[in-house]
Design an enzyme around this catalytic site. Structure first.
Site, PDB file in Angstrom:
ATOM      1  CE1 TYR A   1      -3.512  -4.950   7.618  1.00 45.03           C
ATOM      2  CE2 TYR A   1      -5.187  -5.788   6.140  1.00 45.03           C
ATOM      3  CZ  TYR A   1      -4.626  -4.741   6.841  1.00 45.03           C
ATOM      4  OH  TYR A   1      -5.181  -3.483   6.759  1.00 45.03           O
TER       5      TYR A   1
ATOM      6  CG  ASP B   1      -2.034   0.980   1.197  1.00 42.59           C
ATOM      7  OD1 ASP B   1      -2.353   1.514   0.122  1.00 42.59           O
ATOM      8  OD2 ASP B   1      -2.622   1.219   2.273  1.00 42.59           O
TER       9      ASP B   1
END
Length: 174
Positions: free
Chosen positions: A126, A34
């Site tokens: 994550y 990201d």
């Protein structure tokens, strides 16, 4: 059915119709893939994400969903942002991870994209185990009805590349 190819390298350098961003729900940038996409793509991507937050996604993009923006300065036509699930030893939902791939391909079809580059969604911060994430990703792509001709998994390191290679039946020699 889309042809699957593997590349070990930098997803921000891929010349494709759409590059998929492993975004966080805020759509306003973060770390890992990201952050790299936002840095290389420039302020145009952030501005488009801010517009999405003001219009349709005031509370953020839900996990498993996908939305497209400009690619800014990336050599891609669009960025498709998707929010992967955070892995938890008990209670992780592989359906949500698969949904990231299916929804991204759905958005790619809406854009008319024929080539799409994916990272290994949810495997960084994550915490999704790479081998399991590779299995889910490949199964989701192979099972998707899409007009995308090439799905390119762009994998940051050798271990990620090998995990995906095993899922598509490539040997280490290939």
């Amino acid at each position: 059915m889309a042809r699957i190819t593997l590349v070990q390298g930098d997803i921000t350098a891929q010349e494709v119709d759409a590059v998929v961003n492993a975004a966080n729900s805020s759509l306003l940038g973060g770390g890992g893939v990201d952050g790299a996409i936002h840095r290389r793509g420039g302020p145009e991507i952030l501005a488009a994400c801010e517009d999405l937050r003001r219009s349709h996604y005031g509370k953020g993009l839900p996990t498993g969903r996908a939305v497209a923006t400009t690619a800014g300065r990336l050599p891609a036509g669009h960025v498709i942002h998707t929010v992967g699930p955070v892995y938890q030893v008990s209670g992780s939902d592989p359906w949500l991870l698969a949904s990231c791939y299916r929804e991204s391909l759905r958005v790619a079809d809406e854009l008319g994209a024929r080539t799409v580059a994916f990272p290994a969604i949810s495997t960084g911060a994550y915490g999704w185990p790479m081998e399991d994430a590779a299995r889910i990703a490949v199964e989701a792509v192979l099972g998707a009805e899409t007009n995308v001709e090439e799905v390119r998994f762009v994998l940051y390191d050798e271990s990620a590349y090998q995990a995906f290679a095993e899922q598509i039946g490539l040997s280490e020699a290939e």
